[in-house]
Scaffold this motif. Structure first.
Motif, short mmCIF file in Angstrom:
data_model
loop_
_atom_site.label_atom_id
_atom_site.label_comp_id
_atom_site.label_asym_id
_atom_site.label_seq_id
_atom_site.Cartn_x
_atom_site.Cartn_y
_atom_site.Cartn_z
N TYR A 32 0.89 -1.16 0.00
CA TYR A 32 0.00 0.00 0.00
C TYR A 32 0.92 1.21 0.00
O TYR A 32 1.65 1.43 0.96
CB TYR A 32 -0.89 0.02 1.24
N PHE A 34 1.96 5.43 -0.86
CA PHE A 34 1.43 6.79 -0.77
C PHE A 34 2.49 7.80 -1.21
O PHE A 34 3.68 7.57 -1.06
CB PHE A 34 1.03 7.12 0.67
N TYR A 36 3.07 12.02 -0.46
CA TYR A 36 2.67 13.24 0.23
C TYR A 36 3.57 14.38 -0.22
O TYR A 36 4.72 14.15 -0.62
CB TYR A 36 2.82 13.09 1.76
N PHE A 46 -1.71 14.92 1.45
CA PHE A 46 -1.85 13.69 0.68
C PHE A 46 -1.98 14.01 -0.80
O PHE A 46 -2.74 14.91 -1.19
CB PHE A 46 -3.10 12.96 1.18
N LYS A 49 -2.56 7.56 -3.68
CA LYS A 49 -2.22 6.27 -3.07
C LYS A 49 -2.47 5.15 -4.06
O LYS A 49 -3.33 5.25 -4.96
CB LYS A 49 -3.02 6.04 -1.79
N ILE A 51 -3.48 1.16 -3.84
CA ILE A 51 -3.90 0.04 -3.00
C ILE A 51 -3.92 -1.23 -3.85
O ILE A 51 -3.33 -2.24 -3.51
CB ILE A 51 -5.28 0.31 -2.36
N ARG A 94 2.67 1.18 3.73
CA ARG A 94 2.04 0.67 4.94
C ARG A 94 2.97 -0.32 5.62
O ARG A 94 3.58 -1.17 4.97
CB ARG A 94 0.72 -0.01 4.63
N THR A 100 -1.95 -2.70 12.31
CA THR A 100 -2.35 -1.32 12.57
C THR A 100 -2.18 -0.54 11.28
O THR A 100 -1.84 -1.08 10.24
CB THR A 100 -1.46 -0.67 13.65
N ASP A 101 -2.40 0.73 11.37
CA ASP A 101 -2.37 1.59 10.19
C ASP A 101 -1.13 2.46 10.15
O ASP A 101 -1.19 3.60 9.73
CB ASP A 101 -3.65 2.43 10.14
N LYS A 102 -0.02 1.94 10.57
CA LYS A 102 1.24 2.70 10.54
C LYS A 102 1.76 2.83 9.13
O LYS A 102 1.58 1.94 8.29
CB LYS A 102 2.29 2.00 11.39
N LEU A 103 2.42 3.95 8.88
CA LEU A 103 3.12 4.16 7.62
C LEU A 103 4.62 4.28 7.87
O LEU A 103 5.03 4.78 8.91
CB LEU A 103 2.64 5.45 6.95
N PHE A 105 7.83 6.11 6.20
CA PHE A 105 8.11 7.18 5.26
C PHE A 105 9.54 7.12 4.75
O PHE A 105 10.46 6.70 5.47
CB PHE A 105 7.88 8.55 5.93
#
Lengths: 115, 117
Positions: A32, A34, A36, A46, A49, A51, A94, A100-103, A105
């Motif tokens: 996943y 992204f 930014y 944002f 993304k 998916i 991701r 969990t929903d941690k990213l 970077f």
């Protein structure tokens, strides 16, 4: 371990020329991904993304990104750069290690568009 | 529009002071995150929370604590500020991912630039 890499600290491009900001990733499962953007003295905004689905993802401000599974890349592109695109760009993936929903970077790439 | 606000844009503190950074979001997001941003290092996660009173350590929790007493508010606390905590601090929030659902992006506040003298 999952990671993203942005191999260029800075990208310089003339206004009106196409731009590419590079990102490669390393994940064990489906990524996943992204992008930014951070304008001076601002938080991150944002852009787009990936998916699943089409490999070409369209986002805000005319940006798009191309997902390439064989090259594990997710490069950000724009056909014609504007001076106002000058900013710091972050790629993120991701974190699969936790439910969990941690990213995670990348270190960021500074884009400088010259008039 | 999602709005994430942070209590201060700029903050100057002295070594040893206790520092509170506040973050509020108005979109009923379950997840909230605190990052610090340093040149050449990108964003590093300090702590995150997926529910009220719940917290999880991120990659660099040492020297920090957090509090989430209400869903919309997530506080970062520097118990005894040190000069190596001089940085840009960014708060973010997002919906929690439900099984079978897409993965939502995080929304960021404007940041607090903290200087510890």
């Amino acid at each position: 371990a999952q990671s993203v890499a942005q191999p260029e600290d800075q990208v310089n491009v003339a206004e009106g020329n196409p731009l590419t900001v590079k990102c490669t990733y390393s994940v064990s499962g489906n990524p996943y991904l992204f992008w930014y953007v951070q304008y001076p003295n601002r938080g991150l905004q944002f852009l787009l993304k990936y998916i699943t689905g089409d490999n070409l993802v369209k986002g805000s401000y005319g940006f798009e990104a191309e997902f390439n599974k064989s090259q594990t890349s997710f490069h950000l592109k724009k056909p014609s750069a504007l001076v106002s695109d000058s900013a710091l760009y972050f790629c993120a993936v991701r974190d699969e290690a936790y439910n969990t929903d941690k990213l995670i970077f990348g270190t960021g790439t500074r884009l400088q568009v010259f008039p | 529009d999602v709005k994430v606000t942070q209590s201060s844009r700029y903050l100057v503190k002295r070594t040893g002071e206790k520092v509170f950074l506040e973050c509020v979001q108005d979109m009923d997001h379950e997840n909230m995150f605190w990052y610090r941003q340093d040149p050449g290092l990108g964003l590093r996660l300090i702590y995150f929370s997926y529910d009220v009173k719940m917290k999880e350590k991120g990659d660099i929790p040492e020297g920090y604590s957090v509090s989430r007493e209400k869903k919309e508010r997530f506080s970062l606390i520097l118990e005894s500020a040190s000069t190596n905590q001089t940085s840009m601090y960014l708060c973010a929030s997002s919906f929690i991912t439900a099984p079978g659902q897409g993965f939502d992006e995080q929304f960021f506040g404007p940041g607090t630039r903290l200087t510890v003298l």
